[in-house]
Design a protein around this motif. Sequence first.
Motif, short mmCIF file in Angstrom:
data_model
loop_
_atom_site.label_atom_id
_atom_site.label_comp_id
_atom_site.label_asym_id
_atom_site.label_seq_id
_atom_site.Cartn_x
_atom_site.Cartn_y
_atom_site.Cartn_z
N LEU A 17 1.01 -39.72 -35.33
CA LEU A 17 1.34 -40.80 -34.40
C LEU A 17 0.29 -40.85 -33.29
N PRO A 18 -0.79 -41.61 -33.50
CA PRO A 18 -1.78 -41.74 -32.43
C PRO A 18 -1.20 -42.59 -31.30
N THR A 19 -1.46 -42.17 -30.07
CA THR A 19 -0.92 -42.95 -28.94
C THR A 19 -1.97 -43.16 -27.87
N ASN A 21 -1.30 -45.16 -24.25
CA ASN A 21 -0.40 -45.99 -23.42
C ASN A 21 0.75 -46.58 -24.21
N GLU A 22 1.56 -45.72 -24.78
CA GLU A 22 2.73 -46.18 -25.56
C GLU A 22 4.02 -45.56 -25.01
N ARG A 23 4.10 -45.40 -23.71
CA ARG A 23 5.29 -44.82 -23.08
C ARG A 23 6.58 -45.52 -23.50
N ASP A 46 -2.46 -37.85 -28.61
CA ASP A 46 -2.59 -38.70 -27.41
C ASP A 46 -3.96 -38.51 -26.77
N ASP A 47 -4.56 -39.63 -26.40
CA ASP A 47 -5.91 -39.61 -25.83
C ASP A 47 -5.87 -39.72 -24.31
N GLY A 48 -5.14 -38.83 -23.67
CA GLY A 48 -5.10 -38.82 -22.21
C GLY A 48 -4.60 -40.13 -21.62
N MET A 99 0.74 -44.03 -39.00
CA MET A 99 1.74 -44.98 -38.49
C MET A 99 1.47 -45.31 -37.04
N ASP A 100 1.61 -46.59 -36.65
CA ASP A 100 1.47 -46.96 -35.24
C ASP A 100 2.69 -46.48 -34.46
N SER A 101 2.50 -46.21 -33.18
CA SER A 101 3.60 -45.74 -32.33
C SER A 101 4.17 -46.86 -31.49
N ASP A 102 3.82 -48.11 -31.81
CA ASP A 102 4.17 -49.22 -30.93
C ASP A 102 5.36 -50.04 -31.42
N GLY A 103 6.07 -49.55 -32.42
CA GLY A 103 7.24 -50.25 -32.93
C GLY A 103 6.93 -51.23 -34.05
N TYR A 141 -2.64 -67.58 -35.23
CA TYR A 141 -4.04 -67.12 -35.26
C TYR A 141 -4.14 -65.64 -35.65
N ARG A 142 -3.12 -64.82 -35.35
CA ARG A 142 -3.15 -63.42 -35.80
C ARG A 142 -2.99 -63.35 -37.32
N ARG A 143 -2.09 -64.20 -37.83
CA ARG A 143 -1.93 -64.26 -39.29
C ARG A 143 -3.24 -64.67 -39.95
N HIS A 220 0.61 -52.79 -24.64
CA HIS A 220 -0.47 -53.74 -24.89
C HIS A 220 -1.25 -53.36 -26.13
N SER A 221 -1.65 -54.38 -26.87
CA SER A 221 -2.47 -54.17 -28.06
C SER A 221 -3.84 -53.61 -27.65
N LYS A 222 -4.38 -52.74 -28.50
CA LYS A 222 -5.75 -52.24 -28.25
C LYS A 222 -6.75 -52.99 -29.11
N MET A 223 -6.27 -54.01 -29.80
CA MET A 223 -7.20 -54.79 -30.60
C MET A 223 -8.16 -55.54 -29.68
N1 LIG Z 1 -5.00 -41.53 -29.86
C1 LIG Z 1 -5.38 -42.82 -29.86
N2 LIG Z 1 -4.49 -43.76 -30.28
C2 LIG Z 1 -4.90 -45.05 -30.26
C3 LIG Z 1 -6.19 -45.45 -29.84
N3 LIG Z 1 -6.27 -46.81 -29.96
C4 LIG Z 1 -5.08 -47.23 -30.43
N4 LIG Z 1 -4.25 -46.17 -30.60
C5 LIG Z 1 -2.87 -46.19 -31.11
O1 LIG Z 1 -2.95 -46.69 -32.44
C6 LIG Z 1 -1.83 -47.51 -32.74
C7 LIG Z 1 -2.34 -48.90 -33.11
O2 LIG Z 1 -2.91 -49.53 -31.97
P1 LIG Z 1 -2.49 -51.00 -31.51
O3 LIG Z 1 -2.92 -51.26 -30.14
O4 LIG Z 1 -1.04 -51.18 -31.79
O5 LIG Z 1 -3.38 -51.82 -32.43
P2 LIG Z 1 -2.94 -52.81 -33.51
O6 LIG Z 1 -1.65 -52.36 -34.15
O7 LIG Z 1 -4.11 -53.00 -34.37
O8 LIG Z 1 -2.74 -54.11 -32.63
P3 LIG Z 1 -1.39 -54.90 -32.34
O9 LIG Z 1 -0.96 -55.47 -33.64
O10 LIG Z 1 -1.78 -55.95 -31.38
O11 LIG Z 1 -0.37 -53.96 -31.80
C8 LIG Z 1 -0.95 -47.48 -31.51
O12 LIG Z 1 0.03 -46.49 -31.67
C9 LIG Z 1 -1.93 -47.12 -30.40
O13 LIG Z 1 -1.31 -46.49 -29.30
C10 LIG Z 1 -7.09 -44.43 -29.43
O14 LIG Z 1 -8.25 -44.67 -29.04
N5 LIG Z 1 -6.64 -43.14 -29.46
#
Ligand SMILES: Nc1nc2c(ncn2[C@@H]2O[C@H](COP(=O)(O)OP(=O)(O)OP(=O)(O)O)[C@@H](O)[C@H]2O)c(=O)[nH]1
Length: 249
Positions: A17-19, A21-23, A46-48, A99-103, A141-143, A220-223
């Motif tokens: 579970l990479p995270t 800012n996913e509090r 978690d990356d700090g 797996m994403d940690s963002d739900g 547009y995301r689709r 927030h998305s990190k995309m």
């Molecule tokens: N450890 C770590 N986790 C990351 C990093 N960038 C993203 N993540 C995690 O990777 C997962 C996917 O990132 P999202 O921001 O959800 O990216 P995405 O799913 O492609 O974009 P959205 O669909 O907009 O949510 C999430 O759990 C993030 O917290 C990173 O640099 N380091």
Amino acid sequence: MQNPHDDAAQGEVLVLLPTYNERATLPGTVAGLLHHLPAAHLLIIDDGSPDGTGRLADELAADPRVNVHHRSGKLGLGTAYSWGFQAAQDRGYRYVVEMDSDGSHLPAELPALLAAAEAGAGLVIGARWVPGGRIVNWPWYRRWISRTGTSVARIALRSSLRDLTSGFRVLDTRWVQRLELGALDSQGYAFQVETAWSLERLGCPITEVPITFVERTEGHSKMSVGIVWEALGGVLRWGWRLRFPHRDR
Ligand SMILES: Nc1nc2c(ncn2[C@@H]2O[C@H](COP(=O)(O)OP(=O)(O)OP(=O)(O)O)[C@@H](O)[C@H]2O)c(=O)[nH]1
Ligand SMILES: [Mg+2]
């Protein structure tokens, strides 16, 4: 509900579970996983996170099935997964989960992905762009970006996979071993494309299982444009090498 997986099989599973800012979403993801796969182990990377996700993760690690790896700063999703793949191999797990940690990825769907791995797939992709796959709450547009991106990648890489960028996956560590982790240098979607395509070319059996992807409602998305650009550049470069193997360097 009867869980289709016995405890022995789940005990061989490490969920990464990479995270960053996913509090808001990490506790629900962890609780869902422990509910649906009570014998699996979770490893939060978690990356700090400035929002304190790392401290929250340490609290969640009061449960012995949950562990946390802290890194010093935002080093990218690709390096988080490469590190986690190595950890899964070193610790002797049979299956490793991305797996994403963002739900967005539903813990309730993971048992079906694991069943496909137990049935013999070296890589199982939780796929949106297959019959039965769904996306909840994405604007057009995301689709469009996702559909177009995956189609361009399929053609450029001569791949038969339908959802090359999905980040909900199960990998058999015996196949992960065959990847050169140090040579994987991409991050966002490009990392997912690179690993799936590399395994496809190695002859790994791959199954795509339909999932329901739910757009995050918190955090927030990190995309970014950079991540899309990296993926496009990677796909075109790998496609070029595929067609002209001697002209690259
Ligand atoms: N450890 C770590 N986790 C990351 C990093 N960038 C993203 N993540 C995690 O990777 C997962 C996917 O990132 P999202 O921001 O959800 O990216 P995405 O799913 O492609 O974009 P959205 O669909 O907009 O949510 C999430 O759990 C993030 O917290 C990173 O640099 N380091
Ligand atoms: Mg996400």
